[in-house]
Design a protein around this motif. Sequence first.
Motif, PDB file in Angstrom:
ATOM      1  N   GLN A  39       0.788  -1.227   0.000  1.00  0.00           N
ATOM      2  CA  GLN A  39       0.000   0.000   0.000  1.00  0.00           C
ATOM      3  C   GLN A  39       0.825   1.285   0.000  1.00  0.00           C
ATOM      4  N   GLU A  47      -3.186  11.688   5.039  1.00  0.00           N
ATOM      5  CA  GLU A  47      -4.280  10.804   5.450  1.00  0.00           C
ATOM      6  C   GLU A  47      -4.040   9.376   4.972  1.00  0.00           C
ATOM      7  N   ASP A  48      -3.488   9.234   3.777  1.00  0.00           N
ATOM      8  CA  ASP A  48      -3.173   7.901   3.254  1.00  0.00           C
ATOM      9  C   ASP A  48      -2.138   7.209   4.137  1.00  0.00           C
ATOM     10  N   GLU A  50      -1.428   7.944   7.323  1.00  0.00           N
ATOM     11  CA  GLU A  50      -1.998   7.700   8.649  1.00  0.00           C
ATOM     12  C   GLU A  50      -2.902   6.475   8.657  1.00  0.00           C
ATOM     13  N   ALA A  51      -3.572   6.201   7.557  1.00  0.00           N
ATOM     14  CA  ALA A  51      -4.453   5.032   7.463  1.00  0.00           C
ATOM     15  C   ALA A  51      -3.665   3.726   7.514  1.00  0.00           C
ATOM     16  N   GLU A  56      -4.574   1.936  13.233  1.00  0.00           N
ATOM     17  CA  GLU A  56      -5.702   2.275  12.363  1.00  0.00           C
ATOM     18  C   GLU A  56      -6.224   1.040  11.614  1.00  0.00           C
ATOM     19  N   ILE A  57      -5.509  -0.062  11.668  1.00  0.00           N
ATOM     20  CA  ILE A  57      -5.883  -1.286  10.952  1.00  0.00           C
ATOM     21  C   ILE A  57      -6.707  -2.181  11.880  1.00  0.00           C
TER      22      ILE A  57
END
Length: 59
Positions: A39, A47-48, A50-51, A56-57
């Motif tokens: 990814q 934001e990408d 941080e995700a 966050e997972i």
Amino acid sequence: MFSDTQAGARASALLYSLIETAKANNLEPYAYLKMLLEQLPQALSLEDYEALLPWEITP
């Protein structure tokens, strides 16, 4: 002790940190690292990125 160079020691520490943080967030380390490496190239914004953080997972 096991790294030949300072850069090697730094790389090892980074990898170990990712693995232990994944474990602390109830993620299977191999699956998390695989997902992360797949990814990261598509991440374009903050934001990408941080995700992709382990907390966050969803396990």
